[in-house]
Design a protein around this motif. Structure first.
Motif, mmCIF file in Angstrom:
data_model
loop_
_atom_site.group_PDB
_atom_site.id
_atom_site.type_symbol
_atom_site.label_atom_id
_atom_site.label_comp_id
_atom_site.label_asym_id
_atom_site.label_seq_id
_atom_site.Cartn_x
_atom_site.Cartn_y
_atom_site.Cartn_z
ATOM 1 N N VAL A 44 -9.649 1.521 1.264
ATOM 2 C CA VAL A 44 -10.010 0.429 0.238
ATOM 3 C C VAL A 44 -9.504 0.788 -0.738
ATOM 4 O O VAL A 44 -8.458 -0.527 -1.676
ATOM 5 C CB VAL A 44 -11.377 0.276 0.279
ATOM 6 C CG1 VAL A 44 -11.939 -1.031 -0.591
ATOM 7 C CG2 VAL A 44 -11.999 -0.227 1.620
ATOM 8 N N ARG A 45 -9.389 1.748 -1.407
ATOM 9 C CA ARG A 45 -8.954 2.038 -2.825
ATOM 10 C C ARG A 45 -7.327 1.876 -2.879
ATOM 11 O O ARG A 45 -6.829 1.321 -3.785
ATOM 12 C CB ARG A 45 -9.123 3.473 -3.399
ATOM 13 C CG ARG A 45 -8.682 3.806 -4.580
ATOM 14 C CD ARG A 45 -8.904 5.308 -5.035
ATOM 15 N NE ARG A 45 -10.450 5.662 -4.779
ATOM 16 C CZ ARG A 45 -10.654 6.910 -4.432
ATOM 17 N NH1 ARG A 45 -9.708 7.981 -4.796
ATOM 18 N NH2 ARG A 45 -12.160 7.251 -4.393
ATOM 19 N N HIS A 46 -6.761 2.048 -1.735
ATOM 20 C CA HIS A 46 -5.296 1.972 -1.662
ATOM 21 C C HIS A 46 -4.780 0.614 -0.926
ATOM 22 O O HIS A 46 -3.811 0.258 -0.953
ATOM 23 C CB HIS A 46 -4.741 3.161 -0.806
ATOM 24 C CG HIS A 46 -4.568 4.440 -1.605
ATOM 25 N ND1 HIS A 46 -3.686 4.829 -2.476
ATOM 26 C CD2 HIS A 46 -5.576 5.580 -1.184
ATOM 27 C CE1 HIS A 46 -3.954 6.021 -2.947
ATOM 28 N NE2 HIS A 46 -5.239 6.448 -2.403
ATOM 29 N N LEU A 79 -4.650 1.920 8.572
ATOM 30 C CA LEU A 79 -5.169 3.105 9.040
ATOM 31 C C LEU A 79 -5.966 2.957 10.160
ATOM 32 O O LEU A 79 -7.062 1.944 10.208
ATOM 33 C CB LEU A 79 -6.095 3.771 7.655
ATOM 34 C CG LEU A 79 -6.958 4.792 8.185
ATOM 35 C CD1 LEU A 79 -5.948 6.165 8.232
ATOM 36 C CD2 LEU A 79 -7.836 5.005 6.892
ATOM 37 N N VAL A 80 -5.865 3.838 11.119
ATOM 38 C CA VAL A 80 -7.122 3.807 12.131
ATOM 39 C C VAL A 80 -7.889 4.879 12.096
ATOM 40 O O VAL A 80 -7.610 5.967 11.757
ATOM 41 C CB VAL A 80 -6.102 4.109 13.865
ATOM 42 C CG1 VAL A 80 -7.408 4.312 14.730
ATOM 43 C CG2 VAL A 80 -5.516 2.825 14.020
ATOM 44 N N PRO A 119 0.699 -1.172 -0.009
ATOM 45 C CA PRO A 119 0.209 0.000 -0.019
ATOM 46 C C PRO A 119 0.735 1.130 -0.078
ATOM 47 O O PRO A 119 1.971 1.466 0.567
ATOM 48 C CB PRO A 119 -0.705 -0.110 1.115
ATOM 49 C CG PRO A 119 -0.841 -1.574 1.497
ATOM 50 C CD PRO A 119 0.480 -2.148 1.235
ATOM 51 N N ASP A 120 0.387 2.134 -0.703
ATOM 52 C CA ASP A 120 1.152 3.485 -0.857
ATOM 53 C C ASP A 120 0.501 4.472 0.232
ATOM 54 O O ASP A 120 -0.406 5.070 -0.029
ATOM 55 C CB ASP A 120 0.971 4.093 -2.269
ATOM 56 C CG ASP A 120 2.011 5.274 -2.332
ATOM 57 O OD1 ASP A 120 2.378 5.989 -1.164
ATOM 58 O OD2 ASP A 120 2.003 5.826 -3.536
ATOM 59 N N TYR A 121 1.258 4.432 1.401
ATOM 60 C CA TYR A 121 0.647 5.242 2.571
ATOM 61 C C TYR A 121 0.649 6.809 2.390
ATOM 62 O O TYR A 121 0.064 7.568 2.707
ATOM 63 C CB TYR A 121 1.352 4.909 3.952
ATOM 64 C CG TYR A 121 0.734 3.449 4.312
ATOM 65 C CD1 TYR A 121 -0.515 3.524 5.103
ATOM 66 C CD2 TYR A 121 1.551 2.489 4.204
ATOM 67 C CE1 TYR A 121 -0.889 2.059 5.397
ATOM 68 C CE2 TYR A 121 1.068 1.083 4.662
ATOM 69 C CZ TYR A 121 0.109 1.020 5.034
ATOM 70 O OH TYR A 121 -0.558 -0.176 5.636
ATOM 71 N N ALA A 122 1.816 7.055 1.275
ATOM 72 C CA ALA A 122 2.036 8.456 1.164
ATOM 73 C C ALA A 122 0.799 9.059 0.484
ATOM 74 O O ALA A 122 0.203 10.061 0.481
ATOM 75 C CB ALA A 122 3.241 8.951 0.639
#
Length: 440
Positions: free
Chosen positions: A72-74, A98-99, A4-7
């Motif tokens: 969800v998209r990421h 993600l919280v 996942p791309d958290y940025a």
């Protein structure tokens, strides 16, 4: 999506919520990744169990839905969080991700007849206050009065509830608006039995964004504080008091040792067992007569809008929490139920070294929290089986897996969350706890 791309997610959340609505700061992430799990020595030995990569702070039900859709998209795991008042790790993000902290989504939408609707982060005491202004009260009233409605409904055990209506899965929920990975960021409105599918499962099938719960006509409550020379005296009247009509909101009692650990109050005289009631004003004289005839005495009778709150926060597992604070690292507890808590109390206390019971008059039978000196997980589980043999129903709180309607939740989540992004680690289909006769 394996990585996942958290940025990118953080940038999208910043666009949606603004810079104060999302955080990657380690202090915020750590704060959002803990609950009261240290109350369980079994879980405490395993902490920490996970830390969020990002925290989002939506302020409306629609924003909650939009945040989940972005995650969800990421391909990012999502763990919902209310006000963090849970005690057993259900809100800990075991897979990071993600919280979604819903505590800022506090809007009370309104009252319609005998229901009240509010966004997930609205505190229970705020709902009660709004109901009182319309001559009504919550159908049930929890021990964690400052908890959010979404967290309370999505969290673990039913809590205190009321003597008349039981816990929060027994008709309290009229409708929910939930968001799931398959709902595309749109709130899904569910009612009745369908809504029950999203209660007590920690957001593993869908995240509660808004709730509609039942109200009833406001009663004129009194807080009655009594005491007895010993716990046996409190036990002798508990069931009788709980059967009064109209039903009290709560009847709660503690051993002298537990009573001594409660916050200082002139209504808790030293060396005596405390018995507390939230009782209809019309029943104060009758309750007083029952207590005094059994050798007890009335310490105080209090009135006002804070009566229910003051006594409820000293119910359910809260007295045991005060006990644990007074002697850190010593005590654990299990949730228990049944008439054996009164009729066989000496045997119940003897199951665990240092055994002490907090008891309440329940919807059908007495319920309580049995504290004991912690030795090992095996000793806890062995004691559970011994309690079962005494006729005591036990729920083991020292685990984070969904154990209410587990099979139904697994089936529902297969449809609503096929990728397993919602609160991973909390929905194990093979889970089989060491208990039977759960208190719910």
């Amino acid at each position: 999506m394996n990585h996942p791309d958290y940025a990118a997610l953080e940038a999208d959340l910043n666009d949606l919520l603004g810079p104060r609505g999302v955080s990657s700061d380690m202090r915020q992430r750590e704060k959002a990744s803990v609950d009261g799990a240290r109350m369980s020595p079994i879980i405490a030995e395993l902490l920490p169990l996970g830390v969020a990569d990002l925290v989002a702070f939506p302020t409306t039900a629609d924003e909650i839905a939009a945040v989940v859709a972005l995650a969800v998209r990421h391909g990012v795991p999502v763990t919902p969080r209310g006000k963090g008042t849970g005690n057993y790790g259900q809100a800990i993000p075991m897979s990071g991700g993600l919280v979604v902290d819903t505590s800022r989504a506090r809007t009370i939408v309104g009252i319609d007849g005998d229901t009240i609707t509010a966004d997930a982060g609205a505190p229970m005491n705020a709902l009660e206050q709004a109901a009182r202004a319309e001559g009504k009260q919550l159908w049930i009233y929890p021990s964690t009065v400052h908890s959010s409605i979404g967290g309370f409904l999505g969290g673990g055990s039913g809590g205190t509830g009321t003597i008349a209506h039981g816990s929060n899965d027994m008709g309290f929920v009229a409708a929910l608006d939930v968001v799931t990975p398959t709902s595309g960021g749109v709130l899904r409105h569910v009612e009745g039995d369908e809504a029950l599918g999203y209660v007590h499962n920690y957001g593993t099938a869908g995240i509660i964004a808004r709730a509609t719960v039942r109200l009833e006509p406001l009663q004129d409550w009194r807080g009655l504080y009594a005491s007895f020379p010993d716990f046996a005296g409190s036990l002798s009247v508990l069931r009788t008091l709980g059967r009064l009509q109209p039903a009290p909101r709560l009847v709660s009692a503690d051993t002298p040792h537990i009573t001594a650990q409660l916050p200082p109050d002139d209504a808790f005289p030293a060396g005596r067992s405390s018995l507390r009631m939230i009782v209809d004003a019309s029943l104060v004289a009758e309750a007083t007569a029952i207590i005094e005839a059994a050798g007890g005495r009335i310490e105080d009778v209090r009135e006002g809008p804070g009566v229910s709150s003051a006594i409820s926060v000293l119910s359910y597992n809260h007295p045991i929490e005060w006990l644990q604070k007074s002697e850190p690292g010593v005590y654990f507890h299990v949730e228990v139920s049944g008439d054996a808590l009164v009729d066989r109390i000496d045997e119940v206390h003897a199951v665990y070294p240092g055994g002490m019971l907090h008891i309440e008059a329940g919807h059908t039978v007495p319920i309580g929290m049995l504290a004991g000196i912690y030795e090992s997980p095996d000793a806890v589980y062995d004691g559970i089986h011994r309690l079962n043999d005494l006729g005591v129903g036990v729920h083991n709180p020292h685990q984070w897996n969904v154990d209410f309607r587990l099979a139904q939740t697994v089936e529902l989540a297969a449809v609503t969350d096929p990728a397993g992004l919602l609160n991973p680690g909390k929905l194990n289909p093979a889970y089989a706890g060491p208990t039977k006769g759960a208190i719910r």
